[in-house]
Design a protein around this motif. Structure first.
Motif, mmCIF file in Angstrom:
data_model
loop_
_atom_site.group_PDB
_atom_site.id
_atom_site.type_symbol
_atom_site.label_atom_id
_atom_site.label_comp_id
_atom_site.label_asym_id
_atom_site.label_seq_id
_atom_site.Cartn_x
_atom_site.Cartn_y
_atom_site.Cartn_z
ATOM 1 N N GLN A 21 58.628 63.852 34.587
ATOM 2 C CA GLN A 21 58.320 64.918 35.540
ATOM 3 C C GLN A 21 57.133 64.513 36.399
ATOM 4 N N TYR A 22 57.284 64.662 37.713
ATOM 5 C CA TYR A 22 56.172 64.449 38.638
ATOM 6 C C TYR A 22 55.235 65.644 38.545
ATOM 7 N N VAL A 23 53.925 65.383 38.556
ATOM 8 C CA VAL A 23 52.926 66.449 38.529
ATOM 9 C C VAL A 23 52.063 66.315 39.779
ATOM 10 N N ASN A 24 51.924 67.394 40.530
ATOM 11 C CA ASN A 24 51.146 67.412 41.753
ATOM 12 C C ASN A 24 49.698 67.008 41.460
ATOM 13 N N LEU A 38 46.342 70.355 30.692
ATOM 14 C CA LEU A 38 46.395 70.513 32.148
ATOM 15 C C LEU A 38 45.172 71.286 32.616
ATOM 16 N N GLU A 39 44.541 70.792 33.677
ATOM 17 C CA GLU A 39 43.418 71.486 34.285
ATOM 18 C C GLU A 39 43.587 71.461 35.795
ATOM 19 N N GLU A 40 43.050 72.467 36.439
ATOM 20 C CA GLU A 40 43.083 72.475 37.897
ATOM 21 C C GLU A 40 42.093 71.445 38.407
ATOM 22 N N ASN A 41 42.534 70.626 39.354
ATOM 23 C CA ASN A 41 41.704 69.571 39.912
ATOM 24 C C ASN A 41 40.957 70.130 41.121
ATOM 25 N N ASP A 47 42.831 73.338 49.322
ATOM 26 C CA ASP A 47 41.733 74.292 49.171
ATOM 27 C C ASP A 47 42.244 75.626 48.648
ATOM 28 N N ASN A 48 43.536 75.746 48.549
ATOM 29 C CA ASN A 48 44.163 76.998 48.178
ATOM 30 C C ASN A 48 44.121 77.170 46.653
ATOM 31 N N THR A 49 43.219 78.026 46.166
ATOM 32 C CA THR A 49 43.073 78.251 44.732
ATOM 33 C C THR A 49 44.323 78.903 44.156
ATOM 34 N N LYS A 50 44.913 79.813 44.918
ATOM 35 C CA LYS A 50 46.123 80.497 44.454
ATOM 36 C C LYS A 50 47.248 79.488 44.207
ATOM 37 N N GLN A 51 47.363 78.498 45.099
ATOM 38 C CA GLN A 51 48.391 77.463 44.951
ATOM 39 C C GLN A 51 48.123 76.620 43.702
ATOM 40 N N ARG A 52 46.865 76.298 43.441
ATOM 41 C CA ARG A 52 46.521 75.514 42.245
ATOM 42 C C ARG A 52 46.840 76.298 40.977
ATOM 43 N N HIS A 53 46.568 77.598 40.973
ATOM 44 C CA HIS A 53 46.913 78.446 39.828
ATOM 45 C C HIS A 53 48.424 78.431 39.589
ATOM 46 N N ALA A 54 49.188 78.528 40.679
ATOM 47 C CA ALA A 54 50.641 78.528 40.573
ATOM 48 C C ALA A 54 51.141 77.189 40.032
ATOM 49 N N HIS A 56 49.496 75.153 38.151
ATOM 50 C CA HIS A 56 49.083 75.039 36.753
ATOM 51 C C HIS A 56 50.121 75.672 35.829
ATOM 52 N N GLY A 57 50.546 76.886 36.159
ATOM 53 C CA GLY A 57 51.544 77.574 35.341
ATOM 54 C C GLY A 57 52.904 76.893 35.391
ATOM 55 N N LEU A 58 53.282 76.417 36.586
ATOM 56 C CA LEU A 58 54.570 75.752 36.753
ATOM 57 C C LEU A 58 54.644 74.489 35.902
ATOM 58 N N TYR A 59 53.666 73.620 36.050
ATOM 59 C CA TYR A 59 53.722 72.346 35.336
ATOM 60 C C TYR A 59 53.503 72.523 33.836
ATOM 61 N N ARG A 60 52.752 73.544 33.438
ATOM 62 C CA ARG A 60 52.598 73.818 32.005
ATOM 63 C C ARG A 60 53.955 74.174 31.406
ATOM 64 N N ALA A 61 54.707 75.030 32.103
ATOM 65 C CA ALA A 61 56.028 75.441 31.621
ATOM 66 C C ALA A 61 57.014 74.268 31.636
ATOM 67 N N LEU A 62 57.007 73.477 32.708
ATOM 68 C CA LEU A 62 57.934 72.349 32.798
ATOM 69 C C LEU A 62 57.671 71.317 31.706
#
Length: 175
Positions: A21-24, A38-41, A47-54, A56-62
């Motif tokens: 799996q590719y991880v952003n 997994l941690e937010e980089n 710069d979008n914190t909301k996108q980083r939160h999303a 984080h949850g996506l890649y944790r589940a995958l």
């Protein structure tokens, strides 16, 4: 089970198979003692914190789905409900008789193991098994699309245990 991380790609190998799996880059991945963290980089380009939160949850589940898939695997059972509905398989080739004028032939991907079961006075069953949850769901959705469960008689292809809400039809309308 072995977990490797290289160039934003996480690979998990286990007894049931191997998945990647590719991880952003907005998510920092570290593998220690067989655990994935997994941690937010904060230094990522976004710069979008909301996108980083999303992410984080996506890649944790995958990644969780990958780990569960290669260790335990996923199973789905589909049920054919309807008079004359039949299914048979030769290897990964499924042949359906679903009330159309022709038989439907479907090639299941090699990563998915398929087995069919037909017993007298029982609905035919299709058992699908794979380590890749996404691929398994896609195959189930495609098979289901051949004859979706309809609400009036309840005929069609459905997941085992699925409840189809039935409608009464036009004879029950008020006069």
């Amino acid at each position: 089970m072995t977990i490797t991380h290289k160039d934003d790609i996480v690979t998990v190998k286990g007894p049931k198979g191997e998945l990647s799996q590719y991880v952003n880059p907005a998510i920092k991945v570290s593998v220690e003692d067989g655990k994935i963290t997994l941690e937010e980089n904060e230094t990522a380009m976004t710069d979008n914190t909301k996108q980083r939160h999303a992410f984080h949850g996506l890649y944790r589940a995958l990644l969780n789905n990958m780990v569960v898939g290669v260790s335990e695997g996923y199973k789905r059972t589909l049920q054919l409900v309807g008079v004359g509905y039949r299914v048979s398989n030769q290897g990964n080739l499924l042949e359906f008789a679903l009330g159309y004028s022709h038989a439907i032939v479907f090639q299941v991907p090699a990563e998915v193991k398929v087995e069919t079961k037909s017993e007298r006075n029982q609905d035919p069953l299709i058992m699908l098994e794979s380590c890749d949850k996404q691929l398994l769901g896609q195959v189930c959705a495609k098979i289901r699309s051949f004859r979706k469960p309809e609400p009036y008689k309840g005929k069609g292809i459905r997941f085992q245990g699925e409840v189809v809400r039935r409608k009464s039809g036009k004879s029950a309308s008020a006069k």
